[in-house]
Design a protein around this motif. Structure first.
Motif, PDB file in Angstrom:
ATOM      1  N   ARG A 174     -35.276 105.776  81.332  1.00  0.00           N
ATOM      2  CA  ARG A 174     -34.383 106.600  82.145  1.00  0.00           C
ATOM      3  C   ARG A 174     -33.859 107.802  81.360  1.00  0.00           C
ATOM      4  O   ARG A 174     -33.671 108.885  81.911  1.00  0.00           O
ATOM      5  CB  ARG A 174     -33.222 105.736  82.619  1.00  0.00           C
ATOM      6  N   ARG A 175     -33.658 107.612  80.065  1.00  0.00           N
ATOM      7  CA  ARG A 175     -33.172 108.693  79.204  1.00  0.00           C
ATOM      8  C   ARG A 175     -34.289 109.636  78.777  1.00  0.00           C
ATOM      9  O   ARG A 175     -34.050 110.620  78.088  1.00  0.00           O
ATOM     10  CB  ARG A 175     -32.510 108.105  77.953  1.00  0.00           C
TER      11      ARG A 175
ATOM     12  N   ASP B 233     -28.342  99.018  87.911  1.00  0.00           N
ATOM     13  CA  ASP B 233     -29.673  98.633  88.393  1.00  0.00           C
ATOM     14  C   ASP B 233     -30.723  99.715  88.170  1.00  0.00           C
ATOM     15  O   ASP B 233     -31.925  99.434  88.128  1.00  0.00           O
ATOM     16  CB  ASP B 233     -29.608  98.279  89.883  1.00  0.00           C
ATOM     17  N   LYS B 234     -30.281 100.960  88.015  1.00  0.00           N
ATOM     18  CA  LYS B 234     -31.211 102.058  87.773  1.00  0.00           C
ATOM     19  C   LYS B 234     -31.558 102.210  86.290  1.00  0.00           C
ATOM     20  O   LYS B 234     -32.504 102.919  85.943  1.00  0.00           O
ATOM     21  CB  LYS B 234     -30.612 103.372  88.284  1.00  0.00           C
ATOM     22  N   GLY B 235     -30.766 101.561  85.440  1.00  0.00           N
ATOM     23  CA  GLY B 235     -30.983 101.700  84.005  1.00  0.00           C
ATOM     24  C   GLY B 235     -30.052 102.697  83.354  1.00  0.00           C
ATOM     25  O   GLY B 235     -30.208 103.001  82.168  1.00  0.00           O
ATOM     26  N   ASP B 236     -29.077 103.203  84.095  1.00  0.00           N
ATOM     27  CA  ASP B 236     -28.103 104.141  83.530  1.00  0.00           C
ATOM     28  C   ASP B 236     -26.953 103.378  82.877  1.00  0.00           C
ATOM     29  O   ASP B 236     -26.583 102.282  83.327  1.00  0.00           O
ATOM     30  CB  ASP B 236     -27.538 105.057  84.624  1.00  0.00           C
ATOM     31  N   ALA B 237     -26.377 103.964  81.835  1.00  0.00           N
ATOM     32  CA  ALA B 237     -25.193 103.404  81.179  1.00  0.00           C
ATOM     33  C   ALA B 237     -23.961 104.038  81.809  1.00  0.00           C
ATOM     34  O   ALA B 237     -23.797 105.258  81.765  1.00  0.00           O
ATOM     35  CB  ALA B 237     -25.234 103.683  79.682  1.00  0.00           C
ATOM     36  N   VAL B 238     -23.100 103.205  82.395  1.00  0.00           N
ATOM     37  CA  VAL B 238     -21.945 103.724  83.130  1.00  0.00           C
ATOM     38  C   VAL B 238     -20.663 102.998  82.715  1.00  0.00           C
ATOM     39  O   VAL B 238     -20.700 101.873  82.216  1.00  0.00           O
ATOM     40  CB  VAL B 238     -22.153 103.584  84.654  1.00  0.00           C
ATOM     41  N   GLY B 239     -19.519 103.662  82.943  1.00  0.00           N
ATOM     42  CA  GLY B 239     -18.221 103.040  82.737  1.00  0.00           C
ATOM     43  C   GLY B 239     -17.620 103.241  81.360  1.00  0.00           C
ATOM     44  O   GLY B 239     -18.219 103.841  80.464  1.00  0.00           O
TER      45      GLY B 239
END
Length: 408
Positions: free
Chosen positions: A343-344, A58-64
């Motif tokens: 975000r980046r 939801d924050k715009g970060d790429a995770v996982g």
């Protein structure tokens, strides 16, 4: 006395005038689903057909585990591809309203699926699309003018006015002729992939179908052959919640996930967030790598939402709330990738406005050039004589006579 029997007829959760309700759509946390090795068996990832691969939170970060290392330049190009696809659709929709073409189908809200998937493929691979994958061509870099000329059925239309607008055919772009008969592209994709394997080639196929057309027999025929011969093919199911005015439950989506249909055929399947550009790329690349490693087919269900009308002949306000897209829990694919780049630290509102102006200008210039070669009711058209061509290698006598009688 026995109770009278009755049928269950699936109904959407809300109709026009009601409040949008997507409580039936289970959305797991981004990064929650692990990324398995490509040589895993179908039984070992059975649960992947019921969850959803997501990368952007939801924050715009790429995770996982599915978060691939994609450069900022690659992601900016992906954002531009989606914005260009959306601008192209908007211009062609306007052209239809102006009478310059008879019919058009947009991909509003679904741009990430085609654009990101195309990036996972290589030159020479062949896509067997439906009529809502124009993003495959645009992300490939195919000239917009050529696409528009087909839509306008003008003198530069490669198909010479023989196809409905938007049913492209560009072999050089790995884009097989779109069929208006829904479902036919699935067995064609499997057959093409089988031929590639028989010839010892390295090219793979990617077939496309909508949620509604999975109820067609062609879908199941394709899965039988894919299961038996294990050709290098990706079988994409675009679940955009609507088959024209029939909601996806009519095709069986209420009873089970579409990705789960692969279980009966022993084919590995994934279910992914179709509005997450990074998730689409990652899941596509996983399936591409499997196919390229000669590990057989993969079924992928892309969960998305058809934001626009089915076509210019459709009025969705008759069967769903007008503001339903705004409530879709997976959001807008363009805005989500934009937020990730911001975000980046690789994007800004100013740069986004500038890019929007650039793609709008590019589409407008392409439209002007295409219209200079004619539109549906104005300008040059393909010669009547072309209706006799490209059917037989050597034109038979009766067709030669008919052409002579027409004086063409």
């Amino acid at each position: 006395m026995s109770q009278p029997l009755s049928l269950h007829v699936p109904e959407p959760s809300v109709r026009p005038g009601g409040r949008p309700d997507f409580s039936h759509v289970s959305v797991p946390e981004a990064g929650e689903v692990p990324c398995p090795p490509i040589d895993i068996s179908a039984g070992e990832i059975r649960e992947f057909a019921y969850t959803m691969i997501r990368v952007l939170d939801d924050k715009g970060d790429a995770v996982g585990d599915w978060a691939r290392e994609l450069s900022s330049e690659t992601l900016r190009k992906g954002l531009r591809d989606m914005m260009l696809t959306r601008a192209f659709d908007a211009r062609m929709l306007l052209s239809q309203r102006q009478g310059k073409t008879s019919f058009y189908i947009t991909s509003l809200g679904e741009e990430a699926i085609a654009c990101a998937h195309r990036k996972a493929l290589e030159p020479g691979d062949m896509c067997f699309p439906t009529y809502r994958q124009q993003g495959l061509l645009i992300a490939h870099g195919w000239p917009l003018v050529e696409m528009m000329c087909e839509i306008f059925s003008n003198e530069k239309d490669r198909l010479r006015g023989r196809q409905l607008p938007g049913l492209y055919s560009f072999r050089e772009a790995g884009f097989f002729s779109v069929s208006g008969n829904l479902g036919t592209q699935y067995p064609q994709a499997v057959g093409w992939a089988m031929a590639s394997a028989i010839m010892g080639d390295t090219r793979i196929a990617s077939g496309w179908i909508g949620d509604g057309a999975t109820a067609e027999t062609d879908f199941h025929s394709a899965l039988v052959f894919a299961s038996v011969y294990r050709p290098p093919v990706i079988l994409n199911i675009v679940n955009n919640q609507w088959a024209i005015s029939s909601y996806q439950g009519i095709a069986g989506g209420e009873s089970a996930k579409f990705a789960a249909r692969a279980h009966g055929y022993g084919i590995p399947s994934l279910r992914a967030d179709g509005n997450d550009y990074l998730a689409v790329y990652a899941a596509s690349k996983w399936a591409v790598d499997r196919a390229r490693a000669n590990l057989g087919p993969t079924v992928i269900e892309w969960v998305t939402y058809r934001a626009g009308a089915h076509s210019t002949s459709d009025d969705p306000s008759k069967y769903r709330p007008k503001d339903e897209w705004a409530a879709w829990p997976l959001g807008d694919p363009v805005q989500r990738l934009k937020a990730h780049l911001v975000r980046r630290g690789e994007w800004s509102e100013e740069r986004h406005r500038q890019m929007q102006a650039e793609v709008d200008g590019e589409v407008l210039e392409a439209a002007k050039e295409a219209e200079s070669h004619g539109t549906l009711h104005d300008g040059p058209k393909p010669s009547t004589a072309t209706m006799f061509e490209d059917v037989f290698r050597n034109m038979p006598r009766h067709l030669r006579e008919q052409r002579q009688q027409l004086g063409v």
